[in-house]
Motif scaffolding. Sequence first.
Motif, short mmCIF file in Angstrom:
data_model
loop_
_atom_site.label_atom_id
_atom_site.label_comp_id
_atom_site.label_asym_id
_atom_site.label_seq_id
_atom_site.Cartn_x
_atom_site.Cartn_y
_atom_site.Cartn_z
N LEU A 44 -7.46 8.31 -1.88
CA LEU A 44 -6.57 9.27 -1.25
C LEU A 44 -6.69 10.64 -1.91
O LEU A 44 -6.66 11.68 -1.23
CB LEU A 44 -5.13 8.75 -1.32
N GLU B 273 -3.87 -0.31 -6.74
CA GLU B 273 -4.07 0.82 -7.67
C GLU B 273 -5.50 1.34 -7.62
O GLU B 273 -5.74 2.51 -7.87
CB GLU B 273 -3.72 0.38 -9.09
N GLU C 47 2.35 10.32 -3.42
CA GLU C 47 1.59 11.37 -2.76
C GLU C 47 2.26 11.87 -1.48
O GLU C 47 1.78 12.82 -0.88
CB GLU C 47 0.18 10.86 -2.41
N THR D 24 -7.21 1.85 -5.02
CA THR D 24 -7.42 2.70 -3.84
C THR D 24 -6.77 4.07 -3.97
O THR D 24 -6.97 4.92 -3.09
CB THR D 24 -6.85 2.00 -2.59
N LYS D 25 -6.01 4.30 -5.00
CA LYS D 25 -5.36 5.61 -5.16
C LYS D 25 -6.36 6.75 -5.32
O LYS D 25 -6.16 7.83 -4.74
CB LYS D 25 -4.41 5.56 -6.35
N TRP E 190 0.83 -1.21 0.00
CA TRP E 190 0.00 0.00 0.00
C TRP E 190 0.86 1.26 0.00
O TRP E 190 0.59 2.21 -0.73
CB TRP E 190 -0.91 -0.01 1.23
N THR F 9 2.53 1.88 -3.34
CA THR F 9 1.58 2.32 -4.36
C THR F 9 1.25 3.80 -4.20
O THR F 9 1.10 4.52 -5.19
CB THR F 9 0.29 1.48 -4.28
N HIS F 10 1.14 4.29 -2.96
CA HIS F 10 0.78 5.69 -2.69
C HIS F 10 1.98 6.56 -2.35
O HIS F 10 1.81 7.68 -1.87
CB HIS F 10 -0.24 5.75 -1.53
#
Length: 471
Positions: free
Chosen positions: A374, A368, A177, A370-371, A170, A173-174
């Motif tokens: 955010l 991907e 940000e 869940t991006k 996780w 992937t984020h």
Amino acid sequence: MKIAVLLLVVTVVAGRAWAQADGDFEDNDFAEFEDFDDDFVAVTPGAPAGAAGGQKKEEAVENGDFKEIDVDDGEDEAVVEDEDSEFEHFHDEEEFEGFAGQAGDQGAEGGAPLEQQKGEPKLTMAKVPMHFRTHWDSYWMEMIMIAGLFAYFANFFMGKSKNTKLANLWLSTHRREFCPVGDDGKLENESHGLVKESESTFTLWCSGRTCCEGMLVELKMIKRQDLVAIIAGLIRPSLDQVHMKIEMSRDVMDTFVFCVGTKKTVTKMFKEQSDLSKFCTLVNKSEEKYKVPMGFSVLSEIPEASQGVLDSRMVAALNKYAPLIEYIHISDQFCGIVQQEDPNNLKQPEVKRMLMAGFNLPQNIDMETTKPLLILIFYLMERLKRFRLSKEAKAKADKNRARVEEQFLKNTHAARAEAAAQRREEKRKQEKERVMAEDDPEKQRRWEKKEQKRQAKKKAPKMKQLSIKAL
């Protein structure tokens, strides 16, 4: 002296031997210590009863078997009286189980040696278990316990590894940000900012935006390391979740409380969260009024604020990612869960301006998807920064907060009055100690007089004064 004693002993021994040879027991000085009388002689079993002379006595002594018989003068027959038989204990039924009557009869008949007796006691062998390698079925309970322990520990290490892998996936992937602070890239950091609270909980602290004081990301994974939790999950399935708590800057967001999410989660939060239970009401037919997905509910304090938050972009995101969204909670009066009423608590809890959200992680481990969630949180932060209530809505919000404050003061009135009286009493006590410590009798007398007047006024009945207007 020694010679005299020796002669005495020789004389006694010779006299005893002479008396035994002649059968004369009357002249023997030691006759009272003899085991036999004149009328009794020892014979061997099976010998003729009439031959009861000295020769039979010697044969009986040599054989070692004695029977006392009563010999009548002039008679050929003798009566054998067995008074103390050495085999009498064989008649004891309690001593020999299953051997009653055999050993005792044989001992009484002829006194034969024990090894010649026909009857023998029955011996019972103890059942000793065979070696465990030839009887595995005797240890099935132990084998089940060992197999259970092996399965538990194997599941622990596998579940622990999988939860760590999902948390790192996780974050990777984020990661675009977020910007790590204080990392020059030279030192190896395995956690990459994640703090492992437990085997299934990971946290990440963030900051650096203009409209918030800080952001806490909490990854709550399924307790895969706990075999009992895995079995319980078969009955009540659960998902991996991400919870975000953002503390908004002061005077950035307006004064209102709002929450949207699944019906089950919203109902639970309405009962547990203090700000939702005090300020919000459940909106009926939320799907029709605010166009939220089916199965979602809305808790709103001010309808104008709810319409401002649920704009077209927000509603579109809710409908598109409904399976992944658990709740979104916005409040300027957040103070945690509902606390039990404590009369000693004379101060309201400290409140914060918070933006909180909970999202479900996909089961196919496709992070991907869940991006956009955010990005939705960042959009809400900017939306709250620009949104302002009208004067009427602002007045209503202030009225609600005054109502809550008044209710709190009403509930704690008795406790506050008691605390104030205690403070006054403590102040008077300190004043009395100070006056009595001074060497001024006149000042002490004036203080005592003043105290008496105060006590009399306190005990006097209270009366109300009425004013009557003249006609």
